[in-house]
Scaffold this motif. Structure first.
Motif, PDB file in Angstrom:
ATOM      1  N   SER A  75       0.990  -1.329  -0.121  1.00  0.00           N
ATOM      2  CA  SER A  75       0.051  -0.065   0.421  1.00  0.00           C
ATOM      3  C   SER A  75       0.933   1.438   0.050  1.00  0.00           C
ATOM      4  CB  SER A  75      -1.021   0.183   1.380  1.00  0.00           C
ATOM      5  OG  SER A  75      -0.668   0.206   2.432  1.00  0.00           O
ATOM      6  N   ARG A  76       1.736   1.059   0.595  1.00  0.00           N
ATOM      7  CA  ARG A  76       3.067   2.499   0.143  1.00  0.00           C
ATOM      8  C   ARG A  76       3.235   2.476  -0.094  1.00  0.00           C
ATOM      9  NH1 ARG A  76       4.573  -0.472   5.589  1.00  0.00           N
ATOM     10  NH2 ARG A  76       4.272   0.913   6.918  1.00  0.00           N
ATOM     11  N   SER A  77       3.898   1.757  -1.109  1.00  0.00           N
ATOM     12  CA  SER A  77       4.598   1.570  -2.990  1.00  0.00           C
ATOM     13  C   SER A  77       3.381   2.276  -3.753  1.00  0.00           C
ATOM     14  CB  SER A  77       4.560   0.479  -2.930  1.00  0.00           C
ATOM     15  OG  SER A  77       5.096   0.265  -4.420  1.00  0.00           O
ATOM     16  N   TRP A  78       2.197   1.788  -3.110  1.00  0.00           N
ATOM     17  CA  TRP A  78       0.816   1.998  -4.507  1.00  0.00           C
ATOM     18  C   TRP A  78       0.606   4.243  -3.811  1.00  0.00           C
ATOM     19  CZ3 TRP A  78      -3.816   4.547  -2.466  1.00  0.00           C
ATOM     20  CH2 TRP A  78      -4.740   4.608  -3.125  1.00  0.00           C
ATOM     21  N   VAL A  79       0.769   4.166  -2.799  1.00  0.00           N
ATOM     22  CA  VAL A  79       0.662   5.516  -2.241  1.00  0.00           C
ATOM     23  C   VAL A  79       1.381   6.463  -3.362  1.00  0.00           C
ATOM     24  CG1 VAL A  79       0.928   6.725  -0.469  1.00  0.00           C
ATOM     25  CG2 VAL A  79      -0.569   5.458   0.271  1.00  0.00           C
ATOM     26  N   ALA A  80       3.024   5.972  -3.003  1.00  0.00           N
ATOM     27  CA  ALA A  80       3.743   6.374  -4.381  1.00  0.00           C
ATOM     28  C   ALA A  80       3.543   6.889  -5.682  1.00  0.00           C
ATOM     29  CB  ALA A  80       5.404   6.264  -3.758  1.00  0.00           C
ATOM     30  N   ASP A  81       2.832   5.910  -6.400  1.00  0.00           N
ATOM     31  CA  ASP A  81       2.456   5.603  -7.198  1.00  0.00           C
ATOM     32  C   ASP A  81       1.869   6.242  -8.149  1.00  0.00           C
ATOM     33  OD1 ASP A  81       5.155   4.140  -7.736  1.00  0.00           O
ATOM     34  OD2 ASP A  81       4.099   2.725  -7.725  1.00  0.00           O
ATOM     35  N   THR A  93       9.208   9.616  -2.179  1.00  0.00           N
ATOM     36  CA  THR A  93       8.556   8.419  -3.287  1.00  0.00           C
ATOM     37  C   THR A  93       9.426   7.221  -2.261  1.00  0.00           C
ATOM     38  OG1 THR A  93       9.785   9.695  -4.708  1.00  0.00           O
ATOM     39  CG2 THR A  93       7.413  10.389  -4.080  1.00  0.00           C
ATOM     40  N   LEU A  94      10.800   6.630  -2.889  1.00  0.00           N
ATOM     41  CA  LEU A  94      11.967   5.898  -2.704  1.00  0.00           C
ATOM     42  C   LEU A  94      11.176   5.431  -1.451  1.00  0.00           C
ATOM     43  CD1 LEU A  94      15.499   7.954  -3.619  1.00  0.00           C
ATOM     44  CD2 LEU A  94      13.642   6.351  -4.896  1.00  0.00           C
ATOM     45  N   ARG A  95      11.304   5.842  -0.041  1.00  0.00           N
ATOM     46  CA  ARG A  95      11.047   4.896   0.789  1.00  0.00           C
ATOM     47  C   ARG A  95       9.357   5.279   0.831  1.00  0.00           C
ATOM     48  NH1 ARG A  95       7.333   6.969   4.559  1.00  0.00           N
ATOM     49  NH2 ARG A  95       7.596   8.862   3.967  1.00  0.00           N
ATOM     50  N   LEU A  96       8.992   5.298   0.274  1.00  0.00           N
ATOM     51  CA  LEU A  96       7.632   4.752   0.268  1.00  0.00           C
ATOM     52  C   LEU A  96       7.589   3.203  -0.990  1.00  0.00           C
ATOM     53  CD1 LEU A  96       5.036   7.531   0.191  1.00  0.00           C
ATOM     54  CD2 LEU A  96       5.314   5.892   1.600  1.00  0.00           C
ATOM     55  N   ARG A  97       8.435   3.442  -1.889  1.00  0.00           N
ATOM     56  CA  ARG A  97       8.554   2.408  -2.943  1.00  0.00           C
ATOM     57  C   ARG A  97       8.831   0.890  -2.033  1.00  0.00           C
ATOM     58  NH1 ARG A  97       8.947   7.123  -7.562  1.00  0.00           N
ATOM     59  NH2 ARG A  97       6.888   7.157  -7.800  1.00  0.00           N
TER      60      ARG A  97
END
Length: 162
Positions: A75-81, A93-97
């Motif tokens: 879900s964190r990766s989805w938030v970044a994207d 964004t690197l952290r979230l991905r």
């Protein structure tokens, strides 16, 4: 449990409703002493609230379950994207991905969550040693970390200029 809320009112309503009150702090318009209002309100707590009083503690418990941890990382990766795609690669964004929270990244590089927040906001220019640790924890090169910090600084400048 009952909680007492106290409010100090230092005002009085104007007698002529066409006038507005302009008074001094600590004095009422009429010169009368301040009015102190007390409210006794019941505070109800649920069984769930009694089990988990701190959100961080609750999330830490969820993160120990591999199924939940994988879902949170996804879900964190989805938030970044989804929400930060137009920002490009920033530390956030690197952290979230990478599926990490600020706190998890802080632990991984040996610093504090507020320090990560400052780095992500562009309010702090970290030392080279910190950048190297960020690079390792995020699984990217030092050049990517440097570019991400430059991009974040530019985005912050653009936001402040508006």
């Amino acid at each position: 449990m009952t909680q007492t809320i106290q409010s100090l009112g230092v005002f009085s309503l104007p007698t002529d409703h066409s006038k507005s009150f302009t008074g001094e702090p600590g004095k009422s318009a009429s010169g009368a002493p301040p009015v102190i209002l007390q409210f006794k309100l019941p505070v109800h707590t649920s069984a769930a609230a009694e089990l988990h009083t701190e959100f961080d503690q609750f999330m830490a418990e969820l993160e120990t379950d591999p199924v939940h941890a994988a879902g949170f990382a996804e879900s964190r990766s989805w938030v970044a994207d989804t929400f930060y795609a137009e920002d490009g690669a920033t530390i956030r964004t690197l952290r979230l991905r990478a599926g990490l929270t600020q706190k998890q990244l802080a632990v991984a590089i040996g610093t504090s969550q507020p320090q990560i927040a400052k780095i992500e906001s562009g309010r702090h220019d970290p030392a080279l040693s910190t950048c190297k640790r960020l690079s390792g924890a995020l699984g990217v090169s030092l050049d990517v970390v440097s570019d991400a910090m430059d991009r974040q600084a530019r985005l912050n400048f653009e936001k402040e200029s508006k």
